[in-house]
Design an enzyme around this catalytic site. Structure first.
Site, PDB file in Angstrom:
ATOM      1  N   SER A  25      62.530  43.197  20.297  1.00  0.00           N
ATOM      2  CA  SER A  25      62.483  44.000  20.938  1.00  0.00           C
ATOM      3  C   SER A  25      64.481  44.810  21.347  1.00  0.00           C
ATOM      4  CB  SER A  25      62.063  43.822  22.309  1.00  0.00           C
ATOM      5  OG  SER A  25      60.353  43.519  21.786  1.00  0.00           O
ATOM      6  N   ASP A 330      53.103  38.406  22.796  1.00  0.00           N
ATOM      7  CA  ASP A 330      53.302  37.938  21.591  1.00  0.00           C
ATOM      8  C   ASP A 330      53.258  36.756  21.668  1.00  0.00           C
ATOM      9  OD1 ASP A 330      53.962  39.889  20.387  1.00  0.00           O
ATOM     10  OD2 ASP A 330      55.979  40.472  20.904  1.00  0.00           O
ATOM     11  N   ARG A 361      44.999  38.666  16.097  1.00  0.00           N
ATOM     12  CA  ARG A 361      45.021  37.568  16.039  1.00  0.00           C
ATOM     13  C   ARG A 361      44.000  36.789  16.512  1.00  0.00           C
ATOM     14  NH1 ARG A 361      51.183  38.891  17.712  1.00  0.00           N
ATOM     15  NH2 ARG A 361      51.897  39.399  15.609  1.00  0.00           N
TER      16      ARG A 361
HETATM   17  C1  S3P Z   1      57.247  45.579  21.518  1.00  0.00           C
HETATM   18  C2  S3P Z   1      55.876  45.542  22.573  1.00  0.00           C
HETATM   19  C3  S3P Z   1      54.536  44.769  22.881  1.00  0.00           C
HETATM   20  C4  S3P Z   1      54.682  43.216  21.640  1.00  0.00           C
HETATM   21  C5  S3P Z   1      55.873  43.474  20.491  1.00  0.00           C
HETATM   22  C6  S3P Z   1      57.213  44.330  20.478  1.00  0.00           C
HETATM   23  C7  S3P Z   1      58.599  45.776  22.037  1.00  0.00           C
HETATM   24  O1  S3P Z   1      53.930  45.185  21.328  1.00  0.00           O
HETATM   25  O2  S3P Z   1      53.653  42.419  21.091  1.00  0.00           O
HETATM   26  O3  S3P Z   1      55.943  42.594  19.685  1.00  0.00           O
HETATM   27  O4  S3P Z   1      59.127  45.661  21.247  1.00  0.00           O
HETATM   28  O5  S3P Z   1      58.234  46.526  22.492  1.00  0.00           O
HETATM   29  P1  S3P Z   1      53.351  46.175  22.277  1.00  0.00           P
HETATM   30  O6  S3P Z   1      53.869  47.417  23.556  1.00  0.00           O
HETATM   31  O7  S3P Z   1      51.624  47.318  21.275  1.00  0.00           O
HETATM   32  O8  S3P Z   1      51.437  45.165  23.201  1.00  0.00           O
END
Ligand code: S3P
Length: 443
Positions: A25, A330, A361
């Protein structure tokens, strides 16, 4: 992605130190904000998974010079030289987000407020994922964004950027840091205060990283009691170098491996322990996992890090509430594996968002862990696991989903016999050095 297989044999012991991939992220956001800032930004220890490479490719396509050199432990050091937000280039071709939802949704927010026309596309998995969740709020801000597919809410997304958007107050209909971030990034080009409200708190990297780059981002509480974040536009992003912490979502696989394996002691160095990513550590500790957190200095731009030490543990079941599920979204596949080794019934509530990830998932984890001998079932948006059960190696399908492949590989370390993971190449989406790390710490 072509379907590949990998075999994992049970391990006698798990011992050693690991430096993990740079947080996915934060790596995405560091590259994107370097593009917006203009001038030179150095990013150390970025993850080298395919998702972050997709983001780097788009930053380049939009006119920044991006150089890469080897960083620590298989990670990458980037130097980005960008012309800045107002001088980005009209891309010559469509922008390929590969498998990465974060790349597509955050760039949708960025491009909505920049003077270029662009198409964001991705692989078959990404084309199947919901994009209405960013199209709708961006249109409400005056953006010119069109989706594809029969519902008009899938990739490819066509964006005719505008240089001024309208600020708004937006309550996210689902817990999603990607949606929150897309709206905040569009807010950089909006006139006035853009506020995003979320009833369940999600990761706050965008807020922290914008603040570190001299953008005013306020936290507030809305009348409805939701968390609210505000940004005043139009705003300019400053160039700030970033040292990327180890990814707690990658650490989760080793935390579970160490806790469920009878002869384990693993040290994970320099892992990000941002409070909005800490839920997996808290949940595993509630289950009885022995996880020590040894503080290390802050990286200096607002993301706390620590070394994590995990040892063999005896686990008990827990009930996970929807807000905790969202905070560990995650890591839920890995948590399901831990629950197969815990005494009693674990209930994971409110996991519906997992159906919209790189694969469904919930279906994938139930199928794979059941094949390995676990007692696991979906009950609507909840997941129910009865433990402990001995796992036996067999062949399981990751559906080309990295987090499922990683979970099944860890399961193989405690299963009897061999575990074969179909679609094992998918680990390279977030953790390209995973199988090498596995060989280093097992005996
Ligand atoms: C993320 C937010 C999450 C996560 C993804 C990374 C991010 O998704 O599942 O792996 O970097 O903002 P969502 O915001 O769709 O839940």
């Amino acid at each position: 992605m072509a379907s590949s297989e990998a075999g994992v044999e049970p391990a006698a012991r798990l011992r050693g130190d690991l430096v993990l991939p740079g947080d996915k992220s934060i790596s995405h956001r560091a590259l994107m904000l370097a593009l917006l800032a203009g001038g030179e930004t150095r990013i150390a220890g970025a993850g080298d998974g395919a998702d972050v490479r997709s983001t780097a490719g788009i930053v380049r396509a939009l006119g920044a010079a991006v150089t890469r050199s080897p960083g620590r432990a298989g990670n990458v050091d980037y130097v980005v030289n960008s012309p800045g937000a107002t001088a980005i280039h009209q891309p010559a071709t469509g922008l390929d987000c590969g498998n990465s939802g974060t790349t597509m949704r955050l760039f949708a927010g960025i491009l909505a407020g920049l003077p270029v026309e662009a198409t964001l596309d991705g692989d078959a998995s990404l084309r199947g994922r919901p994009m209405g969740r960013v199209i709708d709020p961006l249109r409400a801000m005056g953006a010119d964004v069109d989706g594809s597919g029969s519902d008009g809410a899938r990739a490819p997304l066509r964006i005719a950027g505008r240089s001024r958007l309208s600020a708004m107050v937006y309550a996210t209909p689902m817990p999603s840091a990607q949606v929150k971030s897309a709206v905040l990034l569009a807010g950089l080009a909006a006139e006035g205060t853009t506020q995003v409200r979320e009833s369940i708190r999600t990761r706050d990297h965008t807020e922290r990283m914008l603040r570190a780059r001299a953008v005013t981002v306020r936290s507030a509480r809305s009348e409805a009691g939701a968390n609210a974040v505000e940004i005043d536009g139009p705003a300019t992003v400053g160039a700030v170098d970033q040292d990327v912490p180890g990814d707690p979502s990658a650490a989760a696989f080793w935390l579970v491996a160490g806790a469920i394996h009878a002869q384990a002691e693993l040290r994970l160095r320099g892992v990000g322990v941002n409070p909005t990513r800490h839920a997996i550590i808290d949940l595993l500790r509630q289950m009885g996992a022995s996880i020590d957190e040894e503080g290390a200095p802050d990286d200096g731009v607002g993301e706390p890090i620590a070394d994590l030490v995990v040892r063999s543990s005896s686990l008990r079941s827990i009930e996970v509430q929807p807000a905790e599920t969202a905070a560990a979204i995650d890591e839920i596949p890995a948590l399901c594996l831990a629950a197969t080794q815990a005494q009693g019934r674990t209930l994971i509530r409110g996991a519906g968002e997992l159906r919209h990830k790189e694969s469904d998932r919930i279906a994938g984890i139930v199928e794979g862990l059941s094949r390995l001998g676990a007692r696991i079932a979906a009950d609507g948006d909840d997941i129910v696991i009865d433990g402990p059960t001995a796992l036996r190696g067999t062949s399981v399908d990751s559906f080309d989903d990295h987090r499922l492949a990683l979970t099944f590989a860890i399961a193989g370390l405690i299963a009897t016999g061999s575990t074969t993971i179909r679609g094992a190449d998918s680990v390279a989406i977030s953790y390209p050095t995973f199988f090498a790390d596995l060989e280093r710490i097992r005996s």
